[in-house]
Every structure is written in structure tokens, then in C-alpha cells.
Design a protein around this motif. Structure first.
Motif, PDB file in Angstrom:
ATOM      1  N   ASP A 118      -4.247   4.996  -4.097  1.00  0.00           N
ATOM      2  CA  ASP A 118      -4.552   4.460  -2.968  1.00  0.00           C
ATOM      3  C   ASP A 118      -5.401   2.991  -3.090  1.00  0.00           C
ATOM      4  O   ASP A 118      -6.394   2.855  -3.500  1.00  0.00           O
ATOM      5  CB  ASP A 118      -5.745   5.301  -2.491  1.00  0.00           C
ATOM      6  N   LYS A 155       3.683  13.462  -9.613  1.00  0.00           N
ATOM      7  CA  LYS A 155       2.451  13.419 -10.346  1.00  0.00           C
ATOM      8  C   LYS A 155       2.697  13.505 -12.058  1.00  0.00           C
ATOM      9  O   LYS A 155       2.034  12.938 -12.603  1.00  0.00           O
ATOM     10  CB  LYS A 155       1.255  14.392  -9.757  1.00  0.00           C
ATOM     11  N   LYS A 200      -5.428   0.899  -0.817  1.00  0.00           N
ATOM     12  CA  LYS A 200      -6.004   0.116   0.546  1.00  0.00           C
ATOM     13  C   LYS A 200      -7.196  -0.803   0.788  1.00  0.00           C
ATOM     14  O   LYS A 200      -7.314  -1.785   0.793  1.00  0.00           O
ATOM     15  CB  LYS A 200      -6.071   1.192   1.631  1.00  0.00           C
ATOM     16  N   ASN A 214       0.783   7.429  -6.833  1.00  0.00           N
ATOM     17  CA  ASN A 214      -0.387   8.258  -6.492  1.00  0.00           C
ATOM     18  C   ASN A 214      -1.783   7.442  -6.447  1.00  0.00           C
ATOM     19  O   ASN A 214      -2.885   7.703  -6.825  1.00  0.00           O
ATOM     20  CB  ASN A 214      -0.609   9.206  -7.372  1.00  0.00           C
ATOM     21  N   ILE A 216       0.855  -1.357   0.053  1.00  0.00           N
ATOM     22  CA  ILE A 216       0.078   0.039   0.300  1.00  0.00           C
ATOM     23  C   ILE A 216       1.032   1.385  -0.197  1.00  0.00           C
ATOM     24  O   ILE A 216       0.722   2.233  -0.842  1.00  0.00           O
ATOM     25  CB  ILE A 216      -1.018  -0.118   1.273  1.00  0.00           C
ATOM     26  N   ALA A 217       1.955   1.299   0.598  1.00  0.00           N
ATOM     27  CA  ALA A 217       2.690   2.460   1.050  1.00  0.00           C
ATOM     28  C   ALA A 217       3.532   2.680  -0.548  1.00  0.00           C
ATOM     29  O   ALA A 217       3.654   3.920  -0.813  1.00  0.00           O
ATOM     30  CB  ALA A 217       3.701   2.139   2.013  1.00  0.00           C
ATOM     31  N   SER A 219       1.385   4.142  -3.113  1.00  0.00           N
ATOM     32  CA  SER A 219       1.119   5.590  -3.046  1.00  0.00           C
ATOM     33  C   SER A 219       1.963   6.584  -3.895  1.00  0.00           C
ATOM     34  O   SER A 219       1.849   7.605  -4.219  1.00  0.00           O
ATOM     35  CB  SER A 219       1.147   5.866  -1.536  1.00  0.00           C
ATOM     36  N   LYS A 250       8.574  10.037  -5.832  1.00  0.00           N
ATOM     37  CA  LYS A 250       7.422  10.429  -5.717  1.00  0.00           C
ATOM     38  C   LYS A 250       6.647  11.659  -6.681  1.00  0.00           C
ATOM     39  O   LYS A 250       7.620  12.446  -6.766  1.00  0.00           O
ATOM     40  CB  LYS A 250       6.692  10.715  -4.451  1.00  0.00           C
TER      41      LYS A 250
END
Length: 423
Positions: free
Chosen positions: A24, A119, A26, A22, A15-16, A19, A117
Motif C-alpha cells: 500500500d 502473496k 498511497k 501487496n 499506487i494501483a 498493490s 497478483k
RNA sequence: GGAGAGAUGCCUGAGAGGCCGAAAGGAACAGUUUGCUAAACUGUCGUACGAGUCAAAUCGUACCGAGGGUUCGAAUCCCUCUCUCUCCGCCA
């Protein structure tokens, strides 16, 4: 497709790390784990039941042989009841497996730890630059004007016989294409890549194997009558060569290269920045593919990146290498380097190569595995890169090398073109 | 496009309702023998999922092109589909 076992063992980490792209994840991850645990429970019940039925069938056989018909009949009834329950469980199991598959297939690959990380393309990380950005005189022309001036490519003719985005190469323009293809293939084979000439139409299973299907079918041309797809890149047929294959560890790394035309619908992508050769529906590309042991796939990624950079140096083009940020990376990639050349008249960086490590994401779909002398088969890592895509290379060559006397062909290419200037 | 034959493990190939996850041979791998090579001999030699375990061992289930069906029981019988091969036609 991510490995279920990995998700099971590393839920929070998955999950981490997603991210970074970008995403989610979960709720999908939790859903996957829930379906998975249900699935295992049902399979356990089913297996127990079938085991009983198998034992019963054997006993019935023996009773029949011994002539004890009445007892056999009684057992047949019991077996019938078992079978009915088993049928229901089988349906449930199948349902769970389908749900699991559907959800799993939609999860993108986990980015590697080095992936930043981010976008947008602005957040990509420049890891290397080479060469001087050319300062051209005010009179310098963009490649689409040069193409007309020297009668190298006819876009209008392409529109006439096919449509926009299907250029017709002519004269030294056509010869330049052929020269580049041969140059790229010669370099690749010299570097140990075995040359492949694959089909450029592929079936659904192949499209699924490398991740174009089921999600991105819009990017491919589909031949309806025979349900085949025109390849968007040679990666698809070449990687799929190894679908359902178990290699010996000693055979790794497998290195293949291949020239193919590539077809991209690019639906909705038309607009600014797509003049001339910048974006096409059909273009030529030499692709390099490697199948690697998981222990050294990142060393191989670097090697491939260096290899492509070497070709750009030979072509005397200024370039930079970007490590793509999570948001700019493709669905299937764990880490991607983009190589961009500077196109002097457009004053833009143009992506000419994308080199990626998919880790086991593709091989999990492909069932592409290898086996050590001892032990179970495990998924190989797949990597590929463009080496290179022609149109933007041509654009940069034309723009950067224009002189009053014509366009200069880089030395390394002259043996292939047979001419030093386009004039 | 028309007619016929077939699809079994890495390969060849047996098997024709229970004794079949599957004979036999070859290949491959390990070992013995050998000055080396070759040969000979011995052993290993499918995959997935589940249970189990620190990990194994082990156990269960499924899989003989794919999907259905018949049967207490299917590689084996029936149906559908896919693919391959042979012959004819067409053809770069």
C-alpha cells in the motif's frame, strides 16, 4: 529506484500497480510528491537568489576596476545578505533532497502488467513445463546420501574449516563442478554473452546500485576492515560495470556473462528443506546479464528465459517455468521467471534459475543510460538470470540419474566431465 | 608498509582569483567534395535540476575527484577525505 518523473505523471497507476506486490504505497507516494513540490519551490527561490548574487558579483568587479570603491562596498553588503539567505535555502533544499531519496529508495519496483497478483509461491503461474517427472524405484536415494556413497562432497570437512553451508567438493564431485561451470560458460559465450571475470568483493556503491543496499545488507557477508561485501551473485559486479555510463543506443543490447562463487548469509533461513545442496552459504553460479533498450526489454527477457530452458533441456532435466506473482517477486524486479528442476528422490521442484527484467529500476540507481543519435540520455533496462546455479542442478542430476551401476552423466556434459558415470 | 607526484569534458591536455562550462588537438557524429577508400573543408559535439512549452526554442542554477572553508567573486587559494601513478619494501 522508481523515476520521480514517472511517479509525478502517473500517481494513481503507480499506487494501483504496487498493490499487485501487496504494497500500500498511497501514503509514501503522497509524501514523495509533497516533498518534491516543496523541493522545486525552494530550488526556484534559491536559483533566483544565486542569480542575483552572480550579477552583483560581476558588477562589483567592474566597479572595483573603475575605482568606484564606495559603491562597491555598498554592493558587497547586499551580496553578503543574499548569501546568508541562500545558505539557509541550500540547507532546506538539501534536506528535501535527502528526504525524497530516502523515501524513494524504499519503494519497490512496479510489477509489469503480466504479473499476477498474489502473496505466496503457491500463487505463481506455471507458464511452461518440459520433460517427464521421473518415477524412481523405492530404493532411490536423496542426493545427500548419494554424495556420501560416491564421496563427492564433504559437508563435515566444510564445517571444520569454515562452518555449515560451505561444502568441500571432492573427486568427481569437484570435477563435476568444474565441468558444469565450463559447460555453462561455453554455452553463454556461444549465445553472444561476453565473458567477464569480476571481483567477488564489492564496495558500498555497487551494493546500492543493484539494490542490495541499504535494505538487504543482512543477506551479504561484510568485510568490516575495508567495508567491502562478498557478492551474493555476479549480477552485482557485472551490472555495476556500467554504473555512471552513457552508452550509445547502437551498443545495445549489451550481453555479459560471468562465473563467480556466490555468498549468502541466509540469516534465519535455516530449517526444513535445506539439507544437502538445497541451500548453501557459498555456491557457484554462472550469471547472464543484459542491458537493453526499453522498447525490447521484454522480448529480451523471453529470449533469456528460452536460453536457460535450452540448457536445462541439454542437461535432460525435467523443469517448469513459473511467472512469479507480485508477492513472491524481489524488491527490484518488474517481472521474474523462475526455472525449477524436478529432483526425483526428494520429490520436489528446486529453483535453479531466476530470470528478471528490472526495467529502469536498477539503472536509475546506477545512472546507467544510453543515448540515441538525437536526444537526451535515457535510462537503459537491466536484465539478468542465472544460467545456472550449480548446487541444485547437481542435486537433481544425482537423484534423477541414479542407477544400480552409478550415476549417469548427461551426454552434453560428458565432454566436460571426461566420464560418463559416477560409480 | 615508507617516500614523492597527481586528479580538468569521450581521450590527450592548457588554464594559476572576475573576460572559464572551460583553450587547443584527437576521437565521434552530420554535411560538402570524391568513381570507391583515404584525405580535405564546414558544422555539431557534457550532465543534472528548475522555469518555460503540446513539444521545442529559450532562460536560470549547479558541477573541473568528494566534502568543507576564505572571498563581493574559486577549476584556480586553504583544510579534510578518497583515488591514481612513480620509487623502495614485501609477495602469488
Amino acid at each position: 529506484m522508481l523515476q520521480l518523473q514517472y511517479i509525478r505523471d502517473n500517481k494513481e497507476e503507480v499506487i494501483a500497480r504496487l498493490s499487485v506486490k501487496n504494497i500500500d504505497a498511497k501514503s509514501s507516494i503522497e509524501k514523495i510528491l509533497e516533498i518534491d513540490s516543496d523541493r522545486r519551490k525552494v530550488q526556484n527561490e534559491l536559483d533566483t537568489l544565486l542569480n542575483e548574487a552572480n550579477i552583483l558579483a560581476k558588477q562589483i568587479g567592474e566597479l572595483m576596476k573603475a575605482g568606484k570603491k564606495a559603491e562597491a562596498e555598498d554592493m558587497k553588503n547586499r551580496s553578503g545578505a543574499l548569501k546568508e539567505t541562500a545558505k539557509k535555502l541550500e540547507d532546506t533544499l538539501k534536506g528535501h533532497e535527502d528526504d525524497l531519496q530516502k523515501t524513494l529508495v524504499l519503494l519497490p519496483n512496479i510489477p509489469y502488467k503480466l504479473v499476477p497478483k498474489g502473496k505466496t509461491p503457491e500463487e505463481n503461474e506455471t507458464v511452461f513445463t518440459h520433460g517427464e517427472i521421473p518415477i524412481l524405484p523405492q530404493t532411490a536415494q536423496p542426493h545427500w546420501d548419494l554424495i556420501t556413497k560416491y564421496d563427492l562432497i564433504d559437508f563435515e570437512l566444510g564445517v571444520k574449516i569454515t562452518g555449515a553451508g560451505f561444502p568441500v567438493y571432492k573427486n568427481r564431485g569437484a570435477r563435476l563442478q568444474r565441468a558444469l561451470i565450463n559447460f555453462f560458460l561455453d554455452r553463454a559465450t556461444a549465445a553472444g554473452y561476453m565473458e567477464i571475470q569480476p571481483p567477488i568483493l564489492v564496495n558500498e556503491a555497487s551494493g546500492f546500485g543493484t539494490g542490495q543496499l541499504p535494505d538487504k545488507e543482512g543477506q551479504m557477508y561484510h568485510v568490516g576492515v575495508d567495508n567491502l561485501y562478498l557478492i551474493p551473485t555476479a549480477e552485482v559486479p557485472i551490472t555495476n560495470l556500467y554504473r555512471d555510463v552513457i552508452l550509445k543506443a547502437s551498443q545495445l543490447p549489451v550481453k555479459n556473462c560471468g562465473y563467480t562463487p556466490c555468498f549468502r548469509r541466509e540469516a534465519g533461513a535455516w530449517g526444513a528443506h535445506v539439507r544437502g545442496l538445497n541451500r548453501l552459504h557459498q555456491f557457484d553460479k554462472v550469471e547472464i546479464v543484459q542491458l537493453a533498450h526499453p522498447d525490447n526489454s521484454y522480448a529480451i527477457l523471453e529470449e533469456m528465459r528460452e536460453y536457460v530452458a535450452g540448457i536445462l533441456k541439454e542437461l535432460e532435466l525435467p523443469f517448469r517455468i513459473l511467472r512469479l506473482c507480485g508477492g513472491d517477486m524481489s524488491f527490484a524486479s518488474a517481472m521474474t521467471y523462475d526455472l525449477e528442476v524436478y529432483s526425483g528422490a526428494q520429490k520436489r521442484w528446486l529453483e535453479v534459475s531466476s530470470v528478471s527484467n528490472f526495467e529502469s529500476f536498477q539503472s536509475n540507481r546506477l545512472k546507467l543510460r544510453f543515448k540515441e543519435a538525437e536526444g537526451k540520455p535515457q535510462l537503459a533496462h537491466t536484465l539478468n538470470g542465472s544460467a545456472l546455479a550449480l548446487p541444485r542442478i547437481v542435486a537433481a542430476l544425482l537423484e534423477n540419474n541414479q542407477t544400480e551401476n552409478g550415476i549417469r552423466i548427461p551426454k552434453a556434459l560428458v565432454p566436460y566431465t571426461g566420464f560418463e558415470m559416477i560409480n
